[in-house]
Scaffold this motif. Structure first.
Motif, PDB file in Angstrom:
ATOM      1  N   UNK A 297       2.842   6.911   4.557  1.00  0.00           N
ATOM      2  CA  UNK A 297       3.404   5.804   5.331  1.00  0.00           C
ATOM      3  C   UNK A 297       2.857   4.468   4.834  1.00  0.00           C
ATOM      4  N   UNK A 298       3.707   3.457   4.868  1.00  0.00           N
ATOM      5  CA  UNK A 298       3.320   2.104   4.490  1.00  0.00           C
ATOM      6  C   UNK A 298       3.811   1.154   5.572  1.00  0.00           C
ATOM      7  N   UNK A 299       2.874   0.534   6.284  1.00  0.00           N
ATOM      8  CA  UNK A 299       3.207  -0.401   7.356  1.00  0.00           C
ATOM      9  C   UNK A 299       2.800  -1.796   6.908  1.00  0.00           C
TER      10      UNK A 299
ATOM     11  N   UNK B   8       8.321  -7.159  -2.827  1.00  0.00           N
ATOM     12  CA  UNK B   8       7.214  -7.344  -3.774  1.00  0.00           C
ATOM     13  C   UNK B   8       5.926  -6.747  -3.228  1.00  0.00           C
ATOM     14  N   UNK B   9       5.674  -6.913  -1.933  1.00  0.00           N
ATOM     15  CA  UNK B   9       4.480  -6.339  -1.304  1.00  0.00           C
ATOM     16  C   UNK B   9       4.538  -4.818  -1.394  1.00  0.00           C
ATOM     17  N   UNK B  10       5.689  -4.240  -1.059  1.00  0.00           N
ATOM     18  CA  UNK B  10       5.855  -2.779  -1.136  1.00  0.00           C
ATOM     19  C   UNK B  10       5.665  -2.271  -2.562  1.00  0.00           C
ATOM     20  N   UNK B  11       6.238  -2.973  -3.542  1.00  0.00           N
ATOM     21  CA  UNK B  11       6.131  -2.546  -4.939  1.00  0.00           C
ATOM     22  C   UNK B  11       4.684  -2.577  -5.410  1.00  0.00           C
TER      23      UNK B  11
ATOM     24  N   UNK C 178      -0.474  10.437  -0.410  1.00  0.00           N
ATOM     25  CA  UNK C 178      -0.475  11.009   0.936  1.00  0.00           C
ATOM     26  C   UNK C 178      -1.486  10.334   1.850  1.00  0.00           C
ATOM     27  N   UNK C 179      -1.406   9.023   1.919  1.00  0.00           N
ATOM     28  CA  UNK C 179      -2.259   8.278   2.835  1.00  0.00           C
ATOM     29  C   UNK C 179      -1.380   7.343   3.655  1.00  0.00           C
ATOM     30  N   UNK C 180      -1.947   6.843   4.731  1.00  0.00           N
ATOM     31  CA  UNK C 180      -1.266   5.843   5.554  1.00  0.00           C
ATOM     32  C   UNK C 180      -1.907   4.505   5.229  1.00  0.00           C
ATOM     33  N   UNK C 181      -1.103   3.535   4.863  1.00  0.00           N
ATOM     34  CA  UNK C 181      -1.609   2.211   4.506  1.00  0.00           C
ATOM     35  C   UNK C 181      -1.011   1.184   5.457  1.00  0.00           C
ATOM     36  N   UNK C 182      -1.881   0.366   6.029  1.00  0.00           N
ATOM     37  CA  UNK C 182      -1.436  -0.747   6.862  1.00  0.00           C
ATOM     38  C   UNK C 182      -1.855  -2.030   6.169  1.00  0.00           C
ATOM     39  N   UNK C 183      -0.891  -2.897   5.930  1.00  0.00           N
ATOM     40  CA  UNK C 183      -1.129  -4.177   5.279  1.00  0.00           C
ATOM     41  C   UNK C 183      -0.804  -5.267   6.292  1.00  0.00           C
TER      42      UNK C 183
END
Length: 88
Positions: free
Chosen positions: A26-28, A40-43, A56-61
């Motif tokens: 997941x990417x939040x 651009x942030x997602x890339x 396989x990690x959860x990243x919160x930005x």
């Protein structure tokens, strides 16, 4: 026992806070400029996570107007901390 987490950055203007926890890819992203720079942030996040073999990690930005090199540095620092924390 608490959840293992790796973090980097701050919530100051011009910076970005990145946290990594166990998850399933997941990417939040929270950002006042997500409509303009979200892709651009997602890339950048996907590129760094791939380089560190962390699919396989959860990243919160939480972005506060950070430039790409700041985002990249925070992601790399959190990734390095995660790999050290995950190994125990």
């Amino acid at each position: 026992m608490g959840e293992i987490m790796a973090q980097a950055g701050s919530l100051e203007s011009g910076d970005v806070h990145v946290s990594i926890t166990a998850g399933a890819g997941e990417l939040e992203i929270e950002s006042p400029v997500i409509a303009i720079f979200g892709d651009a942030i997602r890339a950048t996040a996907r590129e760094v996570l791939t380089r560190y073999h962390l699919p396989s990690v959860r990243v919160k930005i939480t972005d506060r107007g950070a430039l790409d090199y700041v985002l990249r540095a925070r992601l790399e620092t959190a990734a390095l901390r995660w790999t050290g924390a995950a190994k125990g």
